[in-house]
Design an enzyme around this catalytic site. Structure first.
Site, PDB file in Angstrom:
ATOM      1  N   LYS A  30       0.840  -1.212   0.000  1.00 16.10           N
ATOM      2  CA  LYS A  30       0.000   0.000   0.000  1.00 16.10           C
ATOM      3  C   LYS A  30       0.869   1.255   0.000  1.00 16.10           C
ATOM      4  CE  LYS A  30      -2.132  -1.062   3.859  1.00 16.10           C
ATOM      5  NZ  LYS A  30      -1.485  -2.358   4.173  1.00 16.10           N
ATOM      6  N   ARG A 105     -10.062   1.630   7.822  1.00 16.40           N
ATOM      7  CA  ARG A 105      -9.682   0.274   8.228  1.00 16.40           C
ATOM      8  C   ARG A 105     -10.812  -0.441   8.950  1.00 16.40           C
ATOM      9  NH1 ARG A 105      -3.741   0.756   8.452  1.00 16.40           N
ATOM     10  NH2 ARG A 105      -2.894  -1.277   8.989  1.00 16.40           N
ATOM     11  N   ARG A 144      11.305  -5.860   5.172  1.00 18.04           N
ATOM     12  CA  ARG A 144      11.181  -4.395   5.023  1.00 18.04           C
ATOM     13  C   ARG A 144      12.126  -3.638   5.964  1.00 18.04           C
ATOM     14  NH1 ARG A 144       5.497  -1.859   5.451  1.00 18.04           N
ATOM     15  NH2 ARG A 144       5.442  -3.211   7.264  1.00 18.04           N
ATOM     16  N   ARG A 177      10.699  -1.571  11.458  1.00 17.69           N
ATOM     17  CA  ARG A 177       9.580  -1.074  12.264  1.00 17.69           C
ATOM     18  C   ARG A 177       9.351  -2.018  13.439  1.00 17.69           C
ATOM     19  NH1 ARG A 177       4.695   0.222   8.227  1.00 17.69           N
ATOM     20  NH2 ARG A 177       3.563  -1.031   9.744  1.00 17.69           N
ATOM     21  N   ARG A 188      -1.434  -8.520  13.714  1.00 22.22           N
ATOM     22  CA  ARG A 188      -1.779  -7.528  12.676  1.00 22.22           C
ATOM     23  C   ARG A 188      -2.629  -8.170  11.586  1.00 22.22           C
ATOM     24  NH1 ARG A 188       3.786  -5.270  10.781  1.00 22.22           N
ATOM     25  NH2 ARG A 188       2.565  -4.109   9.244  1.00 22.22           N
TER      26      ARG A 188
HETATM   27  P1  AP5 Z   1       4.770  -1.580   1.904  1.00 22.15           P
HETATM   28  O1  AP5 Z   1       4.484  -0.733   0.714  1.00 22.15           O
HETATM   29  O2  AP5 Z   1       5.488  -0.964   3.051  1.00 22.15           O
HETATM   30  O3  AP5 Z   1       3.437  -2.343   2.383  1.00 22.15           O
HETATM   31  P2  AP5 Z   1       2.158  -1.819   3.161  1.00 22.15           P
HETATM   32  O4  AP5 Z   1       0.964  -2.482   2.575  1.00 22.15           O
HETATM   33  O5  AP5 Z   1       2.160  -0.319   3.232  1.00 22.15           O
HETATM   34  O6  AP5 Z   1       2.444  -2.469   4.571  1.00 22.15           O
HETATM   35  P3  AP5 Z   1       2.311  -1.923   6.054  1.00 22.15           P
HETATM   36  O7  AP5 Z   1       2.909  -2.985   6.906  1.00 22.15           O
HETATM   37  O8  AP5 Z   1       2.862  -0.538   6.182  1.00 22.15           O
HETATM   38  O9  AP5 Z   1       0.785  -1.885   6.232  1.00 22.15           O
HETATM   39  P4  AP5 Z   1       0.037  -1.841   7.563  1.00 22.15           P
HETATM   40  O10 AP5 Z   1      -1.340  -1.635   7.081  1.00 22.15           O
HETATM   41  O11 AP5 Z   1       0.240  -3.007   8.464  1.00 22.15           O
HETATM   42  O12 AP5 Z   1       0.763  -0.647   8.361  1.00 22.15           O
HETATM   43  P5  AP5 Z   1       0.343   0.834   8.696  1.00 22.15           P
HETATM   44  O13 AP5 Z   1       1.552   1.640   8.794  1.00 22.15           O
HETATM   45  O14 AP5 Z   1      -0.777   1.299   7.821  1.00 22.15           O
HETATM   46  O15 AP5 Z   1       5.592  -2.856   1.365  1.00 22.15           O
HETATM   47  C1  AP5 Z   1       6.032  -3.878   2.245  1.00 22.15           C
HETATM   48  C2  AP5 Z   1       7.417  -4.401   1.780  1.00 22.15           C
HETATM   49  O16 AP5 Z   1       7.274  -5.045   0.512  1.00 22.15           O
HETATM   50  C3  AP5 Z   1       8.462  -3.289   1.568  1.00 22.15           C
HETATM   51  O17 AP5 Z   1       9.709  -3.782   1.982  1.00 22.15           O
HETATM   52  C4  AP5 Z   1       8.437  -3.025   0.055  1.00 22.15           C
HETATM   53  O18 AP5 Z   1       9.691  -2.592  -0.427  1.00 22.15           O
HETATM   54  C5  AP5 Z   1       8.079  -4.404  -0.487  1.00 22.15           C
HETATM   55  N1  AP5 Z   1       7.239  -4.346  -1.694  1.00 22.15           N
HETATM   56  C6  AP5 Z   1       6.138  -3.562  -1.904  1.00 22.15           C
HETATM   57  N2  AP5 Z   1       5.607  -3.823  -3.109  1.00 22.15           N
HETATM   58  C7  AP5 Z   1       6.373  -4.805  -3.669  1.00 22.15           C
HETATM   59  C8  AP5 Z   1       6.317  -5.516  -4.917  1.00 22.15           C
HETATM   60  N3  AP5 Z   1       5.349  -5.282  -5.825  1.00 22.15           N
HETATM   61  N4  AP5 Z   1       7.246  -6.456  -5.146  1.00 22.15           N
HETATM   62  C9  AP5 Z   1       8.225  -6.717  -4.245  1.00 22.15           C
HETATM   63  N5  AP5 Z   1       8.340  -6.077  -3.044  1.00 22.15           N
HETATM   64  C10 AP5 Z   1       7.426  -5.140  -2.764  1.00 22.15           C
HETATM   65  O19 AP5 Z   1      -0.298   0.650  10.160  1.00 22.15           O
HETATM   66  C11 AP5 Z   1       0.490   0.320  11.276  1.00 22.15           C
HETATM   67  C12 AP5 Z   1      -0.383   0.304  12.527  1.00 22.15           C
HETATM   68  O20 AP5 Z   1      -0.950   1.624  12.746  1.00 22.15           O
HETATM   69  C13 AP5 Z   1      -1.616  -0.616  12.479  1.00 22.15           C
HETATM   70  O21 AP5 Z   1      -1.290  -1.949  12.845  1.00 22.15           O
HETATM   71  C14 AP5 Z   1      -2.536   0.069  13.500  1.00 22.15           C
HETATM   72  O22 AP5 Z   1      -2.160  -0.224  14.818  1.00 22.15           O
HETATM   73  C15 AP5 Z   1      -2.284   1.554  13.262  1.00 22.15           C
HETATM   74  N6  AP5 Z   1      -3.205   2.146  12.266  1.00 22.15           N
HETATM   75  C16 AP5 Z   1      -2.862   2.680  11.049  1.00 22.15           C
HETATM   76  N7  AP5 Z   1      -3.941   3.134  10.412  1.00 22.15           N
HETATM   77  C17 AP5 Z   1      -5.009   2.884  11.206  1.00 22.15           C
HETATM   78  C18 AP5 Z   1      -6.418   3.099  11.067  1.00 22.15           C
HETATM   79  N8  AP5 Z   1      -6.941   3.662   9.965  1.00 22.15           N
HETATM   80  N9  AP5 Z   1      -7.216   2.706  12.086  1.00 22.15           N
HETATM   81  C19 AP5 Z   1      -6.715   2.140  13.203  1.00 22.15           C
HETATM   82  N10 AP5 Z   1      -5.391   1.905  13.398  1.00 22.15           N
HETATM   83  C20 AP5 Z   1      -4.538   2.268  12.405  1.00 22.15           C
END
Ligand code: AP5
Length: 236
Positions: A30, A105, A144, A177, A188
């Protein structure tokens, strides 16, 4: 005043004029794709995860509440997230749209967003649903690393930095992270299945969902997203 022409790989923000939502499990890509799309249209990339991590690093009251919840791999309560998002999307730089990464979410967050977008006169959002299987998710999350200065995302398996542990762009230290530890990944994923996956059916019913095969390369995923946006524009 005339607006300056966009560069070939750039599009004018007026062409978007809506919210794009990235929906998918942790590690699906994402953040990687949302950043690219936001840069292409010159609109803000709004990652609720990044915003919450920023609150934690600045030691704000919101950060203090969110930190233990995020460390357990659970979702931060809707009330806290919605207040943070409301304040952000009311800023002038969001007037031509924005790209959400990790929001909404929960169904309650999606309902709030739907109302808010209507009130502000935006077109209907586009929801990009990133599909990927579990084995690849684990590889992407455990591999990552992020630049501690600029936030650039790397992957030790797929996209390693040129110099181990250092960002190619600004030489910043690459860090893991805290919630990418293996013991936090399972909760998660459970939170995603229980609280976020229902949004797939919710947005599909509204006719806003576009499935994208996120197991492909970054460039191929980007192309699929461009096609989905073209398809939507073609229908207007
Ligand atoms: P990356 O692009 O970083 O993936 P991502 O989907 O963004 O993964 P996240 O782990 O950041 O998502 P998340 O939803 O768990 O975390 P968030 O920060 O939103 O890619 C991942 C890896 O793959 C990287 O190394 C990249 O280089 C590689 N990659 C990407 N695309 C690729 C491809 N096509 N081919 C090969 N490699 C590739 O949330 C964290 C925490 O915050 C949550 O757990 C929660 O506690 C809180 N939170 C955030 N938003 C909310 C909300 N709206 N409501 C409640 N709590 C929330």
């Amino acid at each position: 005043m005339a607006t300056s022409p966009a560069l070939p790989d750039k599009r004018p923000p007026e062409e978007l004029n809506r919210a794009v939502i990235f929906l998918g499990p942790p590690g699906a890509g994402k953040g990687t794709q949302a950043k690219k799309l936001a840069a292409k249209y010159g609109v803000p990339h709004l990652s609720t995860g990044d915003m919450l991590r920023e609150h934690i690093s600045q030691g704000t009251p919101l950060g203090a509440k969110a930190k233990p919840i995020m460390e357990r791999g659970e979702l931060v309560p809707d009330s806290l997230v919605l207040k943070m998002v409301r304040e952000r999307i009311e800023r002038p730089d969001c007037s031509h749209g924005f790209v959400f990464d990790g929001f909404p979410r929960t169904v309650a967050q999606a309902q709030y967003l739907g109302e808010s977008l209507k009130q502000h006169g935006y077109r209907r959002p586009i929801v990009i649903h990133l599909l990927i299987d579990l084995a690849l998710i684990l590889r992407r999350i455990t591999g990552r690393r992020m630049c501690s200065t600029g936030g650039e995302i790397y992957n030790l398996f797929e996209r390693p930095p040129k110099v181990e542990g250092r960002c190619d762009h600004d030489g910043g230290e690459l860090v893991q992270r805290p919630d990418d530890r293996e013991d936090v990944v399972a909760p998660r994923l459970r939170a995603y299945e229980k609280q976020t996956e229902p949004l797939v059916a919710y947005y599909r019913r509204l006719g806003l969902l576009h499935d994208v095969d996120a197991s492909k390369s970054v460039e191929e995923v980007e192309q699929q997203i461009s096609k989905a946006l073209q398809h939507v524009r073609g229908r207007l």
